[in-house]
Design a protein around this motif. Structure first.
Motif, PDB file in Angstrom:
ATOM      1  N   PHE A  27       1.094  -0.545   0.074  1.00 55.29           N
ATOM      2  CA  PHE A  27       0.219   0.185  -0.127  1.00 55.29           C
ATOM      3  C   PHE A  27       1.022   0.945   0.731  1.00 55.29           C
ATOM      4  N   ALA A  28       1.973   1.443   0.766  1.00 54.66           N
ATOM      5  CA  ALA A  28       3.008   2.628   1.321  1.00 54.66           C
ATOM      6  C   ALA A  28       3.563   2.856  -0.435  1.00 54.66           C
ATOM      7  N   PHE A  29       3.959   1.231  -0.881  1.00 59.01           N
ATOM      8  CA  PHE A  29       4.813   1.696  -2.254  1.00 59.01           C
ATOM      9  C   PHE A  29       3.778   2.455  -3.325  1.00 59.01           C
ATOM     10  N   SER A  30       2.523   1.731  -3.516  1.00 59.67           N
ATOM     11  CA  SER A  30       1.566   2.242  -4.305  1.00 59.67           C
ATOM     12  C   SER A  30       1.708   3.330  -4.279  1.00 59.67           C
ATOM     13  N   HIS A  62       3.229  10.047  -7.425  1.00 66.62           N
ATOM     14  CA  HIS A  62       4.927  10.632  -7.959  1.00 66.62           C
ATOM     15  C   HIS A  62       4.141  10.807  -9.296  1.00 66.62           C
ATOM     16  N   LYS A  63       3.260  10.047  -9.681  1.00 70.21           N
ATOM     17  CA  LYS A  63       2.437  10.431 -10.853  1.00 70.21           C
ATOM     18  C   LYS A  63       1.896  11.579 -10.992  1.00 70.21           C
ATOM     19  N   TYR A  64       0.965  11.902  -9.821  1.00 68.74           N
ATOM     20  CA  TYR A  64       0.233  12.591  -9.871  1.00 68.74           C
ATOM     21  C   TYR A  64       0.965  13.963 -10.222  1.00 68.74           C
ATOM     22  N   ALA A  65       2.073  13.737  -9.351  1.00 70.96           N
ATOM     23  CA  ALA A  65       3.034  15.109  -9.202  1.00 70.96           C
ATOM     24  C   ALA A  65       3.671  15.544 -10.656  1.00 70.96           C
ATOM     25  N   PRO A 101      -4.301   2.259 -14.192  1.00 76.69           N
ATOM     26  CA  PRO A 101      -5.216   2.079 -13.331  1.00 76.69           C
ATOM     27  C   PRO A 101      -5.218   0.315 -11.749  1.00 76.69           C
ATOM     28  N   GLU A 102      -3.816  -0.513 -13.006  1.00 81.85           N
ATOM     29  CA  GLU A 102      -3.373  -1.845 -11.979  1.00 81.85           C
ATOM     30  C   GLU A 102      -2.941  -1.114 -10.500  1.00 81.85           C
ATOM     31  N   THR A 103      -2.504  -0.042 -10.914  1.00 78.33           N
ATOM     32  CA  THR A 103      -1.665   0.626  -9.790  1.00 78.33           C
ATOM     33  C   THR A 103      -2.763   1.354  -8.203  1.00 78.33           C
ATOM     34  N   LEU A 104      -3.739   2.047  -9.141  1.00 80.29           N
ATOM     35  CA  LEU A 104      -4.320   2.126  -8.258  1.00 80.29           C
ATOM     36  C   LEU A 104      -5.745   0.914  -7.436  1.00 80.29           C
ATOM     37  N   PHE A 144      -7.065  -2.897  -3.105  1.00 83.64           N
ATOM     38  CA  PHE A 144      -7.093  -3.718  -2.805  1.00 83.64           C
ATOM     39  C   PHE A 144      -5.972  -4.209  -1.114  1.00 83.64           C
ATOM     40  N   SER A 145      -4.269  -3.455  -1.626  1.00 81.44           N
ATOM     41  CA  SER A 145      -3.707  -4.032  -0.607  1.00 81.44           C
ATOM     42  C   SER A 145      -4.668  -2.951   1.123  1.00 81.44           C
TER      43      SER A 145
END
Length: 137
Positions: A24-27, A33-36, A50-53, A58-59
């Motif tokens: 969860f923390a690394f996701s 990072h992607k958003y910024a 979408p897979e990261t979201l 899930f995590s």
């Protein structure tokens, strides 16, 4: 009386909780990072990763559920109760006679020597030829 696999079960729960919190923390870090970096909104994140979201959602859910179960078993160990005793509240109005204090309860459950197995894995296998065959009427 402690079952032989209980400390391994608690260790499994603890490691699964740590693992899901780690994922969860690394996701979240990757999403941030992607958003910024791109300055895109939530819709852009859904299109881009979408897979990261999905992994983040899930995590998070898994960490909450497994973490709750871990916390419950840590509480049971600290109070030296079984789940049945806790569910039935057998010691609700009286003091638990098996409670030795938090530190001694943890030592008894998690740090005591392994009890020997009741199964003799080195015994010979008996043949069932000498037993009478029972027929049903």
């Amino acid at each position: 009386f402690v079952q032989r696999n209980y400390r391994l079960y608690v260790l499994l729960l603890l490691m699964a909780t740590v693992y899901f919190v780690y994922i969860f923390a690394f996701s979240c870090q990757k999403i941030q990072h992607k958003y910024a970096g791109n300055g895109m909104g939530l819709i852009g994140l859904v299109k881009d990763c979408p897979e990261t979201l999905a992994l983040t959602c899930f995590s998070f859910a898994a960490a909450i559920f497994v973490g709750g179960l871990t916390s419950y078993h840590v509480y049971l160990i600290a109070t030296n109760q079984t789940a049945y005793e806790n569910f039935r509240q057998l010691y609700g109005s009286t003091k638990n006679p098996f409670d030795k204090g938090v530190v001694n309860n943890i030592k008894e459950i998690l740090l005591s020597p392994w009890t020997p197995s009741r199964i003799n894995f080195r015994s010979e296998i008996c043949s069932f030829d000498h037993l009478e065959h029972v027929t049903e009427p």
